[in-house]
Design a protein around this motif. Structure first.
Motif, PDB file in Angstrom:
ATOM      1  N   LYS A 126      10.438   4.161   0.589  1.00 20.19           N
ATOM      2  CA  LYS A 126      11.329   3.993  -0.552  1.00 20.19           C
ATOM      3  C   LYS A 126      11.157   2.584  -1.125  1.00 20.19           C
ATOM      4  O   LYS A 126      11.066   1.609  -0.356  1.00 20.19           O
ATOM      5  CB  LYS A 126      12.769   4.204  -0.084  1.00 20.19           C
ATOM      6  CG  LYS A 126      13.755   4.321  -1.217  1.00 20.19           C
ATOM      7  CD  LYS A 126      15.123   4.655  -0.665  1.00 20.19           C
ATOM      8  CE  LYS A 126      16.126   4.771  -1.798  1.00 20.19           C
ATOM      9  NZ  LYS A 126      17.441   5.130  -1.344  1.00 20.19           N
ATOM     10  N   CYS A 127      11.132   2.502  -2.468  1.00 18.30           N
ATOM     11  CA  CYS A 127      10.993   1.195  -3.104  1.00 18.30           C
ATOM     12  C   CYS A 127      12.341   0.462  -3.039  1.00 18.30           C
ATOM     13  O   CYS A 127      13.382   1.023  -3.377  1.00 18.30           O
ATOM     14  CB  CYS A 127      10.536   1.357  -4.550  1.00 18.30           C
ATOM     15  SG  CYS A 127      10.432  -0.235  -5.383  1.00 18.30           S
ATOM     16  N   THR A 128      12.289  -0.788  -2.606  1.00 17.88           N
ATOM     17  CA  THR A 128      13.536  -1.562  -2.485  1.00 17.88           C
ATOM     18  C   THR A 128      14.030  -2.027  -3.861  1.00 17.88           C
ATOM     19  O   THR A 128      15.147  -2.512  -3.982  1.00 17.88           O
ATOM     20  CB  THR A 128      13.326  -2.809  -1.592  1.00 17.88           C
ATOM     21  OG1 THR A 128      12.216  -3.556  -2.117  1.00 17.88           O
ATOM     22  CG2 THR A 128      13.049  -2.425  -0.159  1.00 17.88           C
ATOM     23  N   LYS A 129      13.161  -1.853  -4.903  1.00 17.26           N
ATOM     24  CA  LYS A 129      13.547  -2.306  -6.242  1.00 17.26           C
ATOM     25  C   LYS A 129      13.989  -1.127  -7.117  1.00 17.26           C
ATOM     26  O   LYS A 129      15.101  -1.109  -7.630  1.00 17.26           O
ATOM     27  CB  LYS A 129      12.333  -3.002  -6.871  1.00 17.26           C
ATOM     28  CG  LYS A 129      12.684  -4.073  -7.878  1.00 17.26           C
ATOM     29  CD  LYS A 129      11.444  -4.918  -8.143  1.00 17.26           C
ATOM     30  CE  LYS A 129      11.434  -5.418  -9.559  1.00 17.26           C
ATOM     31  NZ  LYS A 129      10.090  -5.911  -9.919  1.00 17.26           N
ATOM     32  N   CYS A 130      13.110  -0.109  -7.247  1.00 16.18           N
ATOM     33  CA  CYS A 130      13.443   0.993  -8.174  1.00 16.18           C
ATOM     34  C   CYS A 130      13.904   2.252  -7.432  1.00 16.18           C
ATOM     35  O   CYS A 130      14.208   3.261  -8.049  1.00 16.18           O
ATOM     36  CB  CYS A 130      12.256   1.307  -9.083  1.00 16.18           C
ATOM     37  SG  CYS A 130      10.903   2.155  -8.252  1.00 16.18           S
ATOM     38  N   SER A 131      13.926   2.219  -6.103  1.00 16.02           N
ATOM     39  CA  SER A 131      14.393   3.330  -5.256  1.00 16.02           C
ATOM     40  C   SER A 131      13.509   4.572  -5.271  1.00 16.02           C
ATOM     41  O   SER A 131      13.911   5.617  -4.753  1.00 16.02           O
ATOM     42  CB  SER A 131      15.830   3.742  -5.623  1.00 16.02           C
ATOM     43  OG  SER A 131      16.689   2.667  -5.403  1.00 16.02           O
ATOM     44  N   CYS A 150       6.609   0.225  -9.753  1.00 10.36           N
ATOM     45  CA  CYS A 150       7.168  -1.038 -10.257  1.00 10.36           C
ATOM     46  C   CYS A 150       6.676  -2.275  -9.498  1.00 10.36           C
ATOM     47  O   CYS A 150       7.032  -3.397  -9.846  1.00 10.36           O
ATOM     48  CB  CYS A 150       8.697  -0.988 -10.225  1.00 10.36           C
ATOM     49  SG  CYS A 150       9.362  -1.207  -8.556  1.00 10.36           S
ATOM     50  N   GLY A 151       5.899  -2.073  -8.438  1.00  6.60           N
ATOM     51  CA  GLY A 151       5.382  -3.224  -7.686  1.00  6.60           C
ATOM     52  C   GLY A 151       6.363  -3.796  -6.670  1.00  6.60           C
ATOM     53  O   GLY A 151       6.064  -4.773  -5.977  1.00  6.60           O
ATOM     54  N   GLY A 152       7.546  -3.188  -6.572  1.00  8.24           N
ATOM     55  CA  GLY A 152       8.553  -3.661  -5.609  1.00  8.24           C
ATOM     56  C   GLY A 152       8.102  -3.404  -4.164  1.00  8.24           C
ATOM     57  O   GLY A 152       7.215  -2.593  -3.915  1.00  8.24           O
ATOM     58  N   LEU A 153       8.739  -4.094  -3.228  1.00  7.06           N
ATOM     59  CA  LEU A 153       8.395  -3.916  -1.814  1.00  7.06           C
ATOM     60  C   LEU A 153       8.888  -2.552  -1.312  1.00  7.06           C
ATOM     61  O   LEU A 153      10.032  -2.169  -1.564  1.00  7.06           O
ATOM     62  CB  LEU A 153       9.048  -5.054  -1.003  1.00  7.06           C
ATOM     63  CG  LEU A 153       8.856  -5.035   0.513  1.00  7.06           C
ATOM     64  CD1 LEU A 153       7.380  -5.193   0.884  1.00  7.06           C
ATOM     65  CD2 LEU A 153       9.690  -6.139   1.178  1.00  7.06           C
ATOM     66  N   LEU A 154       8.009  -1.851  -0.617  1.00  3.57           N
ATOM     67  CA  LEU A 154       8.408  -0.558  -0.038  1.00  3.57           C
ATOM     68  C   LEU A 154       9.012  -0.773   1.343  1.00  3.57           C
ATOM     69  O   LEU A 154       8.650  -1.707   2.041  1.00  3.57           O
ATOM     70  CB  LEU A 154       7.198   0.361   0.106  1.00  3.57           C
ATOM     71  CG  LEU A 154       6.500   0.828  -1.158  1.00  3.57           C
ATOM     72  CD1 LEU A 154       5.259   1.640  -0.792  1.00  3.57           C
ATOM     73  CD2 LEU A 154       7.437   1.666  -2.024  1.00  3.57           C
ATOM     74  N   ARG A 155       9.907   0.138   1.725  1.00  9.42           N
ATOM     75  CA  ARG A 155      10.445   0.146   3.086  1.00  9.42           C
ATOM     76  C   ARG A 155      10.320   1.549   3.663  1.00  9.42           C
ATOM     77  O   ARG A 155      10.253   2.529   2.901  1.00  9.42           O
ATOM     78  CB  ARG A 155      11.912  -0.304   3.116  1.00  9.42           C
ATOM     79  CG  ARG A 155      12.865   0.596   2.326  1.00  9.42           C
ATOM     80  CD  ARG A 155      14.311   0.380   2.714  1.00  9.42           C
ATOM     81  NE  ARG A 155      14.621   1.082   3.969  1.00  9.42           N
ATOM     82  CZ  ARG A 155      15.786   1.024   4.598  1.00  9.42           C
ATOM     83  NH1 ARG A 155      16.771   0.299   4.115  1.00  9.42           N
ATOM     84  NH2 ARG A 155      15.994   1.709   5.711  1.00  9.42           N
TER      85      ARG A 155
END
Ligand code: OAD
Length: 243
Positions: A126-131, A150-155
């Protein structure tokens, strides 16, 4: 033991609503380490270093290293006769729910369909920025994997200590526990809540509760049946009369 198994087989044959709760023990015979006990994951790793939102905020690389290690390990193994027995059981029961605390995806891989993965799934990120939620079977996600959108960090899309369970999934799990006629509790130490309270909810709802584990647990005393042995041996025995 044999008497117990035969009695339980009769109850299974006459039950229309069966709920099963599984934990790490069902995957042990596939080669996936359990969390507690000798050889357990929490012997080698600190929960607070790798399985909390604080750990991820502090050192996401270390958390990803842990999950990449687990991905690699689980990628090399497959489901076992215990998982398959539950697939067989599902086919013979009108109203069947399998609740698992495991994130290894082996129940799904074995063919279980009416499945609630209450702690999430290791193969989902799951993207920590755009979910954005995606499935990624990569054996290694790299040090700090990024969202393709979106380039956000994944978790990892798993539930960490201190986080809430998905309300919709836990609601369904509670309902399936309260409304079943029989609950099988397989390979779990029964110490992590809210999963640990589901057996109690089943019993309070009038269900017969049966534990299948290689050893006694803190919940054994509340069980109607305690079958001691490996899940990969006992579960196939329970469904041997089904096609
Ligand atoms: P645990 O490691 O706490 O317990 C595993 C249980 O499986 C123990 O009771 C063992 O005796 C039993 N066991 C081992 N091998 C078995 C076999 N072949 N057949 C039957 N039983 C066997 O794992 P869980 O109860 O699943 O949560 O742990 C619950 C949660 O704590 C996990 O989902 C994880 C962990 O920290 C999160 O990460 C949020």
């Amino acid at each position: 033991m044999e008497k117990n198994i035969n009695e339980l087989k009769e109850i299974i044959a006459s039950s229309k609503r069966i709920t099963v709760l599984t934990g790490a023990g069902i995957s042990a015979e596939s080669g996936v380490p359990t969390f507690r006990g000798s050889g357990g994951i929490w012997r080698n790793y600190q929960v607070t270093d790798v399985a909390t939102p604080q750990a991820f905020a502090r050192d996401p690389e270390l958390v990803w290293e842990f999950y990449n290690w687990r991905r690699d390990l689980i990628n090399k193994v497959t489901f076992n006769p215990g998982h398959k027995a539950l697939v067989k059981l599902e086919k013979h029961v009108n109203d069947f729910t399998l609740i698992t605390q495991n994130v290894d995806g082996l129940h799904r891989e074995a063919g279980s369909r009416s499945l609630l993965e209450i702690h999430g799934n290791l193969w989902e990120v799951k993207c920590t920025k755009c979910s954005l939620l995606t499935m990624d079977r990569s054996q290694n996600m790299g040090k700090l994997p990024k969202c393709s959108q979106c380039g956000g960090l994944l978790r990892p899309h798993v539930v960490w200590f201190g986080e809430s369970l998905d309300p919709d999934i836990i609601h369904k799990a509670i309902e399936a526990s309260q409304n079943c006629e029989l609950m099988l509790i397989v390979g779990t130490s029964g110490v992590v809540h809210p999963a640990a309270s589901l057996a109690h909810q089943a019993k309070a709802g009038g269900a017969v509760v049966a534990e299948i584990n290689i050893e006694q647990t803190p919940q054994s005393g509340q069980m109607d049946f305690v079958l001691t042995g490996p899940a990969g041996k006992i579960l196939p025995m329970l469904v041997e009369n089904f096609n």
